[in-house]
Write a protein that holds these residues in place. Structure first.
Motif, mmCIF file in Angstrom:
data_model
loop_
_atom_site.group_PDB
_atom_site.id
_atom_site.type_symbol
_atom_site.label_atom_id
_atom_site.label_comp_id
_atom_site.label_asym_id
_atom_site.label_seq_id
_atom_site.Cartn_x
_atom_site.Cartn_y
_atom_site.Cartn_z
ATOM 1 N N TYR A 58 0.433 -1.568 0.045
ATOM 2 C CA TYR A 58 0.062 0.392 -0.190
ATOM 3 C C TYR A 58 0.952 1.385 0.075
ATOM 4 O O TYR A 58 0.779 1.662 -1.072
ATOM 5 C CB TYR A 58 -0.740 0.316 0.870
ATOM 6 N N ALA A 59 1.892 1.706 0.924
ATOM 7 C CA ALA A 59 2.705 1.995 1.510
ATOM 8 C C ALA A 59 3.521 2.111 -0.357
ATOM 9 O O ALA A 59 4.211 3.800 -1.243
ATOM 10 C CB ALA A 59 3.331 1.700 2.161
ATOM 11 N N PHE A 60 3.896 1.300 -0.979
ATOM 12 C CA PHE A 60 4.768 1.373 -1.910
ATOM 13 C C PHE A 60 3.890 2.402 -3.715
ATOM 14 O O PHE A 60 4.758 2.284 -3.892
ATOM 15 C CB PHE A 60 5.227 0.071 -2.187
ATOM 16 N N ASN A 61 2.486 1.449 -2.938
ATOM 17 C CA ASN A 61 1.685 2.143 -4.248
ATOM 18 C C ASN A 61 1.651 3.256 -4.141
ATOM 19 O O ASN A 61 1.487 4.866 -5.504
ATOM 20 C CB ASN A 61 0.882 1.406 -4.125
ATOM 21 N N TYR B 165 5.078 -2.156 -12.754
ATOM 22 C CA TYR B 165 6.939 -1.962 -11.989
ATOM 23 C C TYR B 165 5.730 -1.879 -10.622
ATOM 24 O O TYR B 165 6.452 -2.742 -10.171
ATOM 25 C CB TYR B 165 6.955 -0.381 -11.801
ATOM 26 N N ILE B 166 4.738 -1.758 -9.795
ATOM 27 C CA ILE B 166 4.084 -1.943 -9.230
ATOM 28 C C ILE B 166 3.906 -3.367 -8.787
ATOM 29 O O ILE B 166 4.706 -3.994 -7.745
ATOM 30 C CB ILE B 166 2.925 -1.393 -8.945
ATOM 31 N N GLN B 167 3.442 -4.280 -9.851
ATOM 32 C CA GLN B 167 3.753 -5.001 -10.079
ATOM 33 C C GLN B 167 3.979 -6.070 -9.512
ATOM 34 O O GLN B 167 4.585 -7.075 -8.973
ATOM 35 C CB GLN B 167 3.259 -6.751 -10.541
ATOM 36 N N LYS B 168 5.754 -5.886 -9.906
ATOM 37 C CA LYS B 168 7.468 -6.603 -10.015
ATOM 38 C C LYS B 168 6.876 -5.733 -8.333
ATOM 39 O O LYS B 168 7.938 -7.449 -7.270
ATOM 40 C CB LYS B 168 8.098 -6.071 -10.870
ATOM 41 N N ILE B 169 6.698 -5.147 -8.037
ATOM 42 C CA ILE B 169 7.613 -4.619 -6.836
ATOM 43 C C ILE B 169 6.765 -5.250 -5.196
ATOM 44 O O ILE B 169 7.239 -6.234 -4.473
ATOM 45 C CB ILE B 169 7.434 -3.443 -5.874
ATOM 46 N N ASN B 170 5.207 -5.407 -5.604
ATOM 47 C CA ASN B 170 4.589 -6.293 -5.261
ATOM 48 C C ASN B 170 4.904 -8.217 -4.517
ATOM 49 O O ASN B 170 4.661 -8.210 -4.021
ATOM 50 C CB ASN B 170 3.115 -6.096 -5.758
ATOM 51 N N MET B 171 4.738 -8.529 -5.782
ATOM 52 C CA MET B 171 5.585 -9.725 -6.293
ATOM 53 C C MET B 171 6.892 -9.852 -5.375
ATOM 54 O O MET B 171 6.960 -10.969 -4.412
ATOM 55 C CB MET B 171 5.408 -10.441 -7.631
#
Ligand SMILES: Nc1ncnc2c1ncn2[C@@H]1O[C@H](COP(=O)(O)OP(=O)(O)OP(=O)(O)O)[C@@H](O)[C@H]1O
Ligand SMILES: [Mg+2]
Length: 468
Positions: A31-34, A166-172
């Motif tokens: 959430y914070a990263f988003n 990008y976000i998906q990668k980080i979430n992953m």
């Protein structure tokens, strides 16, 4: 259904806890990263908007040409990953509150947004579907003009595919890390739970085997904590049970032996007389043997009863003051111990006039038991020394012999009921093993203490303390 064991409780409680903690951390992180990514994007677009205003100013001042303006905006657009539109409206359009614009060109939402922008407001959207790009976009719209005069709007559309990827990668990465952390903690928890519960398992199995009457070895638990102490206590308990069990067996063996032997000989002689095998002139000889055997039986049953009575607290002491020396003399006289068949020398050392307050009958019983042992377990021409000394207002009584002594492994048990160092019961002088137990109980009933020390093969000393 998971079996209810301490292991499963420990394991699953901690595992669920870890999973919950990890999930919360992962959700918060993503959430914070988003937020961070979109925030950054907006910052970027705002900076580009300021740059666009500058470029537009330059174009109006004719410092740059239209195509230079377009090129610059394209570069700015590709740097920020967005498409930039600068809309300049003529004053008539601006004055007209109903704002007639080519709706075809605009996304449905944009029409309303444009109205707000032209009223001097900044509009930003994190996510909006755009017909123009046929994709989700991040949108920023800022008014453009000089001073209070609004002349147009600058619009930024940043397609979100890249940001999403990008976000998906980080979430992953976040969720994979959480999964790895859960797996690693799961292994740790499993091993720890196993370590904690293994000693309990060992103890459980030990207790079950013990209860089933099996012989088990000492439990080997070296956890260095309370469980190790518990296992030690268990081992002690098990050893005591074993000792008690052995003693019970010995007792059964002793008592049945002690009861059977005299009964067998009595039965034999009586049968012999009845069958006429024993001549009448020999009757007195055999009747004497029968009497001796009967006495032995009576002595044995008497001792058993006596022991039971003392233990249940049925006997009360009749205390009075009496002279110790005189009482000891009486014992030696009445039992005839001085003139014993083994020619054992009996020496006595007791101060004249020394008195104690005790039950005289029981006192005699105690001394007879101790002296009887000393005589029984001392060889021919041996020596027994009886010493009495005043101590702490009471007396200390020591009976020392130079007999066969007691082996160190037997010494701690000689005061136990039916304990005899010579288990074989081959010894002629062997008794029931109740004497010292009765003696100890009587001494303790007087508030005194009794102890034994011995050197195997050299002799034994029994020390009794009677309070005054
Ligand atoms: N003075 C001693 N010297 C050597 N061993 C002794 C002595 N006193 C006691 N013991 C040992 O301690 C054991 C227990 O003594 P205890 O008096 O209770 O039993 P006991 O003499 O065998 O039988 P009883 O019940 O007839 O007295 C004896 O069997 C003997 O092995
Ligand atoms: Mg004895």
């Amino acid at each position: 259904m998971v079996k209810k064991t301490i292991f499963s409780k420990l394991f699953f409680t901690y595992l669920i806890l870890i999973i919950a903690v990890m999930a919360v951390i992962a959700v918060l992180l993503s959430y914070a990263f988003n937020n961070y990514v979109f925030g950054e994007k907006q910052q970027e677009m705002r900076a580009a908007a300021a740059e666009t205003v500058l470029l537009l100013g330059k174009y109006e001042q004719a410092e740059i040409t239209y195509s230079e303006l377009n090129d610059s905006l394209d570069i700015l657009g590709s740097m920020t990953g967005s498409r930039i539109y600068a809309i300049r409206l003529n004053p008539e359009v601006l004055a007209n509150k109903n704002l007639v614009l080519d709706k075809e060109l605009l996304d449905a939402y944009l029409f309303e947004d444009l109205k707000s922008i032209l009223q001097g407001k900044e509009v930003s959207r994190k996510k909006q579907y755009s017909d123009r790009f046929a994709a989700d976009v991040a949108f920023l719209g800022v008014p453009y003009g000089q001073g209070n005069m609004i002349e147009g709007a600058i619009l930024f559309f940043a397609p979100l595919d890249e940001i999403y990827a990008y976000i998906q990668k980080i979430n992953m990465i976040i969720w994979c890390s959480a999964l790895v952390a859960v797996i690693l903690s799961g292994i740790m928890i499993y091993l720890t739970a196993l370590k904690i519960t293994r000693p309990l398992k060992i103890m459980e199995e030990g207790a079950i085997q013990l209860a089933a009457g099996e012989q088990i070895n000492d439990l080997a638990v070296h956890s260095g904590d309370e469980l190790e102490k518990m296992a030690k206590a268990f081992n002690n308990m098990k050893n005591q049970i074993n000792t008690a069990e052995n003693m019970r067996r010995d007792f059964m063996a002793s008592v049945s032996h002690d009861l059977r032997t005299p009964l067998t000989s009595i039965n034999g002689f009586v049968q012999g007389m009845l069958d006429g095998l024993v001549k009448p002139q020999d009757y007195p000889k055999y009747l004497n043997i029968i009497k001796t055997e009967t006495n032995r039986l009576m002595g044995l049953t008497g001792e058993i009863l006596e022991s039971a009575k003392i233990q249940s607290g049925e006997i009360t002491l009749a205390r009075k003051y009496f002279l110790v020396g005189n009482t000891l003399e009486e014992i030696l006289e009445s039992t005839g111990m001085r003139e014993n068949p083994k020619n054992i020398e009996l020496m006595m050392d007791c101060p004249d006039g020394l008195e104690i307050y005790a039950d005289q009958h029981r006192f005699k019983q105690i001394l007879i038991n101790i002296l009887d042992n000393a005589l029984k377990y001392t060889g021919k021409n041996g020596k027994i020394k009886l010493t009495v000394t005043p101590e702490d207002g009471g007396i200390k009584l020591s009976v020392q012999d130079n007999g066969k002594g007691i082996a160190p492994q037997d010494l701690p048990f000689i005061f136990e009921k039916f304990y005899r160092a010579d288990k074989s019961r081959q010894e002629v002088e062997g008794g029931t093993g109740l004497g010292l137990n009765i003696t100890k109980m009587l001494v303790e009933q007087h508030g005194g203490r009794i102890s034994a020390s011995s050197t195997y093969g050299q002799g034994t000393e029994i020390v009794i303390f009677f309070p005054g």
